[in-house]
Design a protein around this motif. Structure first.
Motif, PDB file in Angstrom:
ATOM      1  N   GLY A   1      42.974  33.925  55.641  1.00  0.00           N
ATOM      2  CA  GLY A   1      43.858  35.075  55.539  1.00  0.00           C
ATOM      3  C   GLY A   1      43.117  36.385  55.365  1.00  0.00           C
ATOM      4  O   GLY A   1      43.683  37.451  55.623  1.00  0.00           O
ATOM      5  N   TRP A   2      41.865  36.316  54.931  1.00  0.00           N
ATOM      6  CA  TRP A   2      41.047  37.513  54.753  1.00  0.00           C
ATOM      7  C   TRP A   2      40.195  37.813  55.974  1.00  0.00           C
ATOM      8  O   TRP A   2      39.445  38.804  55.976  1.00  0.00           O
TER       9      TRP A   2
ATOM     10  N   PRO B   1      46.557  35.661  51.703  1.00  0.00           N
ATOM     11  CA  PRO B   1      45.548  35.986  50.693  1.00  0.00           C
ATOM     12  C   PRO B   1      46.155  36.003  49.296  1.00  0.00           C
ATOM     13  O   PRO B   1      47.327  36.355  49.109  1.00  0.00           O
ATOM     14  N   MET B   2      45.337  35.636  48.323  1.00  0.00           N
ATOM     15  CA  MET B   2      45.784  35.721  46.930  1.00  0.00           C
ATOM     16  C   MET B   2      46.151  37.162  46.592  1.00  0.00           C
ATOM     17  O   MET B   2      45.462  38.098  46.999  1.00  0.00           O
TER      18      MET B   2
ATOM     19  N   ALA C   1      45.387  47.531  51.942  1.00  0.00           N
ATOM     20  CA  ALA C   1      43.960  47.720  52.204  1.00  0.00           C
ATOM     21  C   ALA C   1      43.457  46.774  53.278  1.00  0.00           C
ATOM     22  O   ALA C   1      42.602  47.135  54.086  1.00  0.00           O
ATOM     23  N   LEU C   2      44.008  45.546  53.294  1.00  0.00           N
ATOM     24  CA  LEU C   2      43.505  44.518  54.198  1.00  0.00           C
ATOM     25  C   LEU C   2      44.084  44.652  55.604  1.00  0.00           C
ATOM     26  O   LEU C   2      43.349  44.599  56.605  1.00  0.00           O
TER      27      LEU C   2
ATOM     28  N   PRO D   1      46.576  47.356  56.913  1.00  0.00           N
ATOM     29  CA  PRO D   1      47.470  48.504  56.734  1.00  0.00           C
ATOM     30  C   PRO D   1      48.501  48.669  57.843  1.00  0.00           C
ATOM     31  O   PRO D   1      49.587  49.215  57.598  1.00  0.00           O
ATOM     32  N   ASP D   2      48.182  48.193  59.056  1.00  0.00           N
ATOM     33  CA  ASP D   2      49.094  48.397  60.189  1.00  0.00           C
ATOM     34  C   ASP D   2      49.818  47.128  60.625  1.00  0.00           C
ATOM     35  O   ASP D   2      50.782  47.202  61.388  1.00  0.00           O
ATOM     36  N   THR D   3      49.352  45.972  60.164  1.00  0.00           N
ATOM     37  CA  THR D   3      49.902  44.714  60.685  1.00  0.00           C
ATOM     38  C   THR D   3      50.275  43.727  59.586  1.00  0.00           C
ATOM     39  O   THR D   3      50.425  42.532  59.856  1.00  0.00           O
ATOM     40  N   ALA D   4      50.435  44.196  58.367  1.00  0.00           N
ATOM     41  CA  ALA D   4      50.642  43.286  57.238  1.00  0.00           C
ATOM     42  C   ALA D   4      51.835  42.358  57.440  1.00  0.00           C
ATOM     43  O   ALA D   4      51.789  41.181  57.075  1.00  0.00           O
ATOM     44  N   ASP D   5      52.899  42.848  58.042  1.00  0.00           N
ATOM     45  CA  ASP D   5      54.107  42.035  58.216  1.00  0.00           C
ATOM     46  C   ASP D   5      54.018  41.116  59.425  1.00  0.00           C
ATOM     47  O   ASP D   5      54.832  40.193  59.564  1.00  0.00           O
TER      48      ASP D   5
END
Length: 342
Positions: free
Chosen positions: A84-85, A115-116, A124-125, A127-131
Protein backbone atom coordinates in the motif's frame (compact mmCIF):
# COMPACT_ATOMS: atom_id res chain seq x y z
CA UNK A 1 15.89 -34.22 22.43
CA UNK A 2 12.84 -35.03 20.24
CA UNK A 3 13.45 -35.94 16.61
CA UNK A 4 11.62 -34.93 13.45
CA UNK A 5 11.29 -36.29 9.92
CA UNK A 6 11.81 -32.73 8.65
CA UNK A 7 15.09 -31.35 10.09
CA UNK A 8 15.56 -27.63 9.84
CA UNK A 9 17.15 -26.83 6.48
CA UNK A 10 17.31 -23.01 6.53
CA UNK A 11 17.81 -20.81 9.58
CA UNK A 12 17.14 -17.10 9.26
CA UNK A 13 16.40 -14.12 11.48
CA UNK A 14 14.24 -11.00 11.24
CA UNK A 15 15.04 -7.60 12.73
CA UNK A 16 13.15 -4.31 12.88
CA UNK A 17 16.29 -2.14 12.96
CA UNK A 18 15.31 0.43 15.59
CA UNK A 19 17.33 3.61 15.93
CA UNK A 20 17.64 6.72 18.09
CA UNK A 21 16.12 9.63 16.11
CA UNK A 22 18.98 11.81 17.36
CA UNK A 23 21.52 9.35 15.89
CA UNK A 24 19.81 7.40 13.08
CA UNK A 25 23.09 6.42 11.40
CA UNK A 26 24.21 4.39 14.40
CA UNK A 27 21.03 2.32 14.40
CA UNK A 28 21.31 1.57 10.71
CA UNK A 29 24.97 0.64 11.14
CA UNK A 30 23.99 -1.70 13.97
CA UNK A 31 21.57 -3.47 11.63
CA UNK A 32 24.27 -3.90 8.99
CA UNK A 33 26.67 -5.27 11.61
CA UNK A 34 24.03 -7.76 12.75
CA UNK A 35 23.58 -8.98 9.17
CA UNK A 36 27.35 -9.36 8.81
CA UNK A 37 27.41 -11.33 12.07
CA UNK A 38 24.60 -13.54 10.77
CA UNK A 39 26.66 -14.43 7.73
CA UNK A 40 29.73 -15.26 9.85
CA UNK A 41 27.61 -17.49 12.08
CA UNK A 42 26.32 -19.43 9.07
CA UNK A 43 22.71 -18.17 8.99
CA UNK A 44 21.00 -18.77 5.67
CA UNK A 45 18.98 -15.54 5.61
CA UNK A 46 18.49 -12.12 7.20
CA UNK A 47 15.17 -10.25 6.91
CA UNK A 48 14.16 -6.65 7.58
CA UNK A 49 10.77 -5.21 8.50
CA UNK A 50 9.30 -1.95 7.22
CA UNK A 51 8.49 0.75 9.76
CA UNK A 52 6.99 3.82 8.09
CA UNK A 53 6.92 7.07 10.10
CA UNK A 54 8.48 5.24 13.05
CA UNK A 55 12.00 4.95 14.45
CA UNK A 56 12.74 1.77 12.54
CA UNK A 57 13.92 0.98 9.04
CA UNK A 58 11.62 2.72 6.57
CA UNK A 59 13.58 1.64 3.48
CA UNK A 60 14.72 -1.97 3.84
CA UNK A 61 15.56 -2.19 0.14
CA UNK A 62 18.11 0.59 0.54
CA UNK A 63 19.58 -1.03 3.66
CA UNK A 64 19.73 -4.41 1.93
CA UNK A 65 21.55 -2.80 -0.98
CA UNK A 66 24.21 -1.75 1.52
CA UNK A 67 24.17 -5.19 3.13
CA UNK A 68 24.66 -6.82 -0.27
CA UNK A 69 28.04 -5.10 -0.54
CA UNK A 70 29.16 -6.16 2.95
CA UNK A 71 28.18 -9.84 2.64
CA UNK A 72 28.76 -12.54 0.05
CA UNK A 73 26.50 -15.48 0.83
CA UNK A 74 23.58 -14.81 3.19
CA UNK A 75 20.15 -14.33 1.57
CA UNK A 76 18.51 -10.93 2.18
CA UNK A 77 14.77 -10.47 2.54
CA UNK A 78 11.93 -8.13 3.50
CA UNK A 79 9.28 -9.44 5.86
CA UNK A 80 7.27 -7.73 4.77
CA UNK A 81 6.94 -4.78 2.42
CA UNK A 82 3.37 -3.40 2.69
CA UNK A 83 2.51 -2.67 -0.93
CA UNK A 84 0.00 0.00 0.00
CA UNK A 85 3.00 2.30 0.41
CA UNK A 86 4.59 1.35 -2.91
CA UNK A 87 4.28 1.85 -6.64
CA UNK A 88 4.71 -1.69 -8.04
CA UNK A 89 6.66 -0.56 -11.11
CA UNK A 90 9.17 1.49 -9.13
CA UNK A 91 9.48 -1.21 -6.49
CA UNK A 92 10.13 -3.82 -9.19
CA UNK A 93 13.04 -1.70 -10.46
CA UNK A 94 14.50 -1.33 -6.98
CA UNK A 95 14.17 -5.02 -6.16
CA UNK A 96 15.75 -6.12 -9.42
CA UNK A 97 18.62 -3.68 -8.93
CA UNK A 98 19.40 -4.97 -5.43
CA UNK A 99 19.06 -8.56 -6.60
CA UNK A 100 21.65 -7.94 -9.30
CA UNK A 101 23.96 -6.19 -6.82
CA UNK A 102 23.62 -9.09 -4.36
CA UNK A 103 24.32 -11.79 -6.92
CA UNK A 104 20.77 -13.16 -6.78
CA UNK A 105 20.29 -13.27 -3.00
CA UNK A 106 17.21 -11.07 -2.57
CA UNK A 107 13.99 -12.58 -1.15
CA UNK A 108 11.32 -9.85 -1.19
CA UNK A 109 8.33 -10.50 1.04
CA UNK A 110 5.19 -8.41 0.51
CA UNK A 111 1.64 -7.98 1.76
CA UNK A 112 -1.40 -5.98 0.69
CA UNK A 113 -4.05 -3.86 2.36
CA UNK A 114 -4.42 -0.14 3.12
CA UNK A 115 -1.43 1.56 4.76
CA UNK A 116 -1.53 1.73 8.54
CA UNK A 117 -3.23 4.95 9.73
CA UNK A 118 -4.30 5.60 6.16
CA UNK A 119 -6.65 8.45 7.02
CA UNK A 120 -3.72 10.31 8.57
CA UNK A 121 -1.19 9.70 5.75
CA UNK A 122 -3.34 9.58 2.61
CA UNK A 123 -2.89 13.27 1.82
CA UNK A 124 0.88 12.91 1.89
CA UNK A 125 1.04 9.48 0.25
CA UNK A 126 -1.61 9.79 -2.49
CA UNK A 127 -2.75 13.44 -2.59
CA UNK A 128 -4.51 13.07 -5.96
CA UNK A 129 -5.58 9.42 -6.01
CA UNK A 130 -6.28 8.44 -2.40
CA UNK A 131 -9.86 7.33 -3.12
CA UNK A 132 -8.93 5.43 -6.28
CA UNK A 133 -5.95 3.41 -5.01
CA UNK A 134 -6.43 -0.37 -5.17
CA UNK A 135 -5.00 -2.10 -2.09
CA UNK A 136 -6.21 -5.58 -3.04
CA UNK A 137 -4.25 -8.61 -4.28
CA UNK A 138 -4.25 -6.90 -7.69
CA UNK A 139 -1.42 -4.71 -6.41
CA UNK A 140 0.82 -7.69 -5.68
CA UNK A 141 -0.16 -9.33 -8.98
CA UNK A 142 1.12 -6.22 -10.79
CA UNK A 143 4.42 -6.51 -8.92
CA UNK A 144 4.70 -10.22 -9.75
CA UNK A 145 4.10 -9.60 -13.44
CA UNK A 146 6.66 -6.79 -13.61
CA UNK A 147 9.35 -8.71 -11.71
CA UNK A 148 8.72 -11.80 -13.82
CA UNK A 149 9.28 -9.90 -17.05
CA UNK A 150 5.86 -8.95 -18.39
CA UNK A 151 5.86 -5.66 -20.35
CA UNK A 152 5.51 -2.42 -18.44
CA UNK A 153 5.32 -0.38 -21.64
CA UNK A 154 4.31 -0.88 -25.27
CA UNK A 155 7.33 1.09 -26.47
CA UNK A 156 10.84 -0.20 -27.04
CA UNK A 157 13.68 0.71 -29.32
CA UNK A 158 15.96 3.67 -29.95
CA UNK A 159 15.02 7.27 -29.44
CA UNK A 160 17.92 9.58 -30.14
CA UNK A 161 20.88 8.17 -28.23
CA UNK A 162 18.74 6.25 -25.72
CA UNK A 163 17.61 2.61 -25.76
CA UNK A 164 14.23 1.73 -24.23
CA UNK A 165 12.93 -1.63 -23.02
CA UNK A 166 9.36 -2.85 -22.61
CA UNK A 167 10.22 -4.70 -19.41
CA UNK A 168 11.69 -3.61 -16.08
CA UNK A 169 15.45 -3.14 -16.18
CA UNK A 170 17.60 -4.61 -14.93
CA UNK A 171 15.77 -7.89 -15.33
CA UNK A 172 16.85 -10.55 -12.83
CA UNK A 173 15.35 -13.84 -14.06
CA UNK A 174 15.52 -15.77 -10.76
CA UNK A 175 13.90 -13.04 -8.67
CA UNK A 176 10.39 -14.02 -9.71
CA UNK A 177 10.84 -17.38 -7.96
CA UNK A 178 12.03 -15.71 -4.76
CA UNK A 179 8.99 -13.53 -4.07
CA UNK A 180 7.19 -14.24 -0.79
CA UNK A 181 3.74 -13.35 0.48
CA UNK A 182 3.34 -12.63 4.18
CA UNK A 183 -0.10 -13.93 5.09
CA UNK A 184 -2.18 -14.41 8.23
CA UNK A 185 -5.46 -15.68 6.73
CA UNK A 186 -6.64 -18.64 4.70
CA UNK A 187 -7.48 -16.28 1.84
CA UNK A 188 -3.91 -14.98 1.72
CA UNK A 189 -2.46 -18.48 1.89
CA UNK A 190 -4.76 -19.58 -0.93
CA UNK A 191 -3.91 -16.59 -3.15
CA UNK A 192 -0.16 -16.95 -2.62
CA UNK A 193 -0.29 -20.62 -3.53
CA UNK A 194 -2.37 -20.10 -6.64
CA UNK A 195 0.08 -17.46 -7.88
CA UNK A 196 3.21 -19.53 -7.30
CA UNK A 197 4.70 -17.41 -4.54
CA UNK A 198 6.53 -18.56 -1.41
CA UNK A 199 4.74 -18.12 1.91
CA UNK A 200 5.82 -16.30 5.08
CA UNK A 201 3.85 -17.11 8.21
CA UNK A 202 4.78 -15.19 11.34
CA UNK A 203 3.81 -14.96 15.01
CA UNK A 204 0.45 -13.45 13.95
CA UNK A 205 -2.51 -15.27 12.40
CA UNK A 206 -6.14 -14.35 11.90
CA UNK A 207 -8.59 -16.24 14.08
CA UNK A 208 -11.03 -18.13 11.88
CA UNK A 209 -13.71 -19.08 14.40
CA UNK A 210 -15.68 -16.48 16.41
CA UNK A 211 -15.40 -18.30 19.74
CA UNK A 212 -12.49 -19.93 21.57
CA UNK A 213 -10.54 -21.80 22.51
CA UNK A 214 -8.06 -20.57 19.90
CA UNK A 215 -5.11 -22.75 19.01
CA UNK A 216 -2.40 -20.67 17.30
CA UNK A 217 -0.42 -23.67 16.06
CA UNK A 218 -3.52 -25.32 14.58
CA UNK A 219 -4.52 -22.13 12.75
CA UNK A 220 -1.01 -21.67 11.38
CA UNK A 221 -0.90 -25.30 10.29
CA UNK A 222 -4.15 -24.78 8.36
CA UNK A 223 -2.59 -21.80 6.55
CA UNK A 224 0.45 -23.84 5.51
CA UNK A 225 -1.65 -26.73 4.22
CA UNK A 226 -4.03 -24.42 2.36
CA UNK A 227 -1.06 -22.72 0.69
CA UNK A 228 0.55 -25.97 -0.39
CA UNK A 229 -2.75 -27.44 -1.56
CA UNK A 230 -3.06 -24.51 -3.99
CA UNK A 231 0.60 -24.26 -5.06
CA UNK A 232 1.89 -25.95 -8.24
CA UNK A 233 4.79 -27.43 -6.22
CA UNK A 234 2.46 -28.98 -3.65
CA UNK A 235 4.23 -30.24 -0.52
CA UNK A 236 7.55 -28.90 -1.84
CA UNK A 237 6.32 -25.28 -1.92
CA UNK A 238 8.47 -23.07 0.30
CA UNK A 239 7.11 -21.91 3.66
CA UNK A 240 9.04 -20.00 6.32
CA UNK A 241 7.84 -19.67 9.91
CA UNK A 242 8.72 -16.54 11.90
CA UNK A 243 8.07 -16.94 15.63
CA UNK A 244 9.79 -14.74 18.25
CA UNK A 245 12.52 -16.96 19.71
CA UNK A 246 14.98 -15.89 22.45
CA UNK A 247 17.57 -18.48 23.54
CA UNK A 248 19.26 -17.73 26.86
CA UNK A 249 22.12 -20.26 26.96
CA UNK A 250 24.93 -17.68 27.15
CA UNK A 251 22.81 -14.77 28.40
CA UNK A 252 23.86 -12.83 31.48
CA UNK A 253 21.50 -12.60 34.47
CA UNK A 254 20.60 -9.07 33.33
CA UNK A 255 19.78 -10.28 29.83
CA UNK A 256 17.66 -13.20 31.07
CA UNK A 257 15.65 -10.88 33.29
CA UNK A 258 15.15 -8.45 30.38
CA UNK A 259 14.03 -11.20 28.01
CA UNK A 260 11.62 -12.78 30.48
CA UNK A 261 10.07 -9.41 31.34
CA UNK A 262 9.64 -8.61 27.63
CA UNK A 263 7.83 -11.89 26.98
CA UNK A 264 5.68 -11.50 30.09
CA UNK A 265 4.48 -8.04 28.99
CA UNK A 266 3.41 -9.44 25.63
CA UNK A 267 1.83 -12.65 26.91
CA UNK A 268 -1.71 -11.30 27.65
CA UNK A 269 -2.30 -10.57 23.95
CA UNK A 270 -1.93 -14.29 23.15
CA UNK A 271 -5.01 -15.39 25.08
CA UNK A 272 -7.63 -14.11 22.61
CA UNK A 273 -7.88 -12.42 19.18
CA UNK A 274 -6.99 -8.73 19.21
CA UNK A 275 -8.68 -5.80 17.47
CA UNK A 276 -11.14 -5.64 14.58
CA UNK A 277 -8.83 -7.86 12.49
CA UNK A 278 -9.14 -10.62 15.11
CA UNK A 279 -5.38 -11.18 15.14
CA UNK A 280 -4.05 -13.97 17.32
CA UNK A 281 -0.45 -13.75 18.54
CA UNK A 282 1.90 -16.58 19.41
CA UNK A 283 3.69 -16.50 22.77
CA UNK A 284 7.36 -15.54 22.62
CA UNK A 285 9.66 -18.51 23.22
CA UNK A 286 12.26 -17.74 25.91
CA UNK A 287 14.59 -20.30 27.49
CA UNK A 288 17.55 -22.50 26.83
CA UNK A 289 17.99 -23.88 23.34
CA UNK A 290 16.96 -27.32 24.56
CA UNK A 291 13.77 -25.94 26.11
CA UNK A 292 12.91 -23.95 22.97
CA UNK A 293 13.64 -26.93 20.69
CA UNK A 294 11.31 -29.11 22.69
CA UNK A 295 8.52 -26.54 22.41
CA UNK A 296 9.09 -26.16 18.68
CA UNK A 297 9.01 -29.91 18.08
CA UNK A 298 5.61 -29.93 19.79
CA UNK A 299 4.36 -27.06 17.57
CA UNK A 300 2.04 -28.43 14.87
CA UNK A 301 3.00 -25.79 12.30
CA UNK A 302 6.76 -26.06 12.94
CA UNK A 303 6.48 -29.76 12.17
CA UNK A 304 5.42 -28.82 8.62
CA UNK A 305 8.31 -26.49 7.73
CA UNK A 306 12.03 -26.76 7.14
CA UNK A 307 12.75 -23.01 6.98
CA UNK A 308 12.44 -20.39 9.72
CA UNK A 309 13.15 -16.68 10.08
CA UNK A 310 13.04 -16.25 13.85
CA UNK A 311 12.05 -12.70 14.82
CA UNK A 312 14.34 -10.71 17.09
CA UNK A 313 12.57 -8.70 19.81
CA UNK A 314 12.01 -5.04 19.04
CA UNK A 315 13.66 -3.08 21.83
CA UNK A 316 16.85 -4.83 22.90
CA UNK A 317 20.45 -3.59 22.78
CA UNK A 318 23.02 -4.48 20.11
CA UNK A 319 24.92 -6.80 22.45
CA UNK A 320 21.67 -8.63 23.25
CA UNK A 321 21.13 -9.40 19.57
CA UNK A 322 24.72 -10.63 19.31
CA UNK A 323 24.11 -13.06 22.17
CA UNK A 324 20.74 -14.23 20.83
CA UNK A 325 22.03 -14.80 17.29
CA UNK A 326 25.13 -16.59 18.56
CA UNK A 327 23.04 -18.97 20.66
CA UNK A 328 20.63 -19.52 17.76
CA UNK A 329 23.44 -20.49 15.41
CA UNK A 330 25.61 -22.49 17.78
CA UNK A 331 23.04 -24.19 20.00
CA UNK A 332 19.39 -23.88 18.93
CA UNK A 333 19.92 -24.45 15.21
CA UNK A 334 21.92 -27.68 15.68
CA UNK A 335 19.32 -28.87 18.22
CA UNK A 336 16.75 -28.55 15.40
CA UNK A 337 18.86 -30.52 12.93
CA UNK A 338 20.29 -27.46 11.17
CA UNK A 339 23.83 -27.13 9.90
CA UNK A 340 25.44 -23.72 9.37
CA UNK A 341 26.23 -22.68 5.84
CA UNK A 342 29.85 -23.02 4.77
Amino acid sequence: MPSTDRPLRKLGFLTIGLFDPAQPARGHESTLEIIELGERLGFDSAWLRHRHLQYGISSPVAVLAAASQRTRRIELGTAVTPLGWENPLRLAEDLATVDVLSGGRLNPGVSVGPPMHYEQVRAALYPDTADEEDFSYERVRRLLDLVRGKPASDFSGTEGFEEFSQVVQPHSPGLGRRLWYGGASLGSARWAGEHGMNFLTSSVVRAQQPDGPWDFAAIQLALIREFRDRHPDGAAARVSQGLVVIPTDSASPRQRATYEAYAARRLPRTSAPQGPGRLLFAPDLVGTSQEIAERLYEHAAFQEVDEVAFALPFTFEHEDYVQILTDMATRLGPALGWKPAA
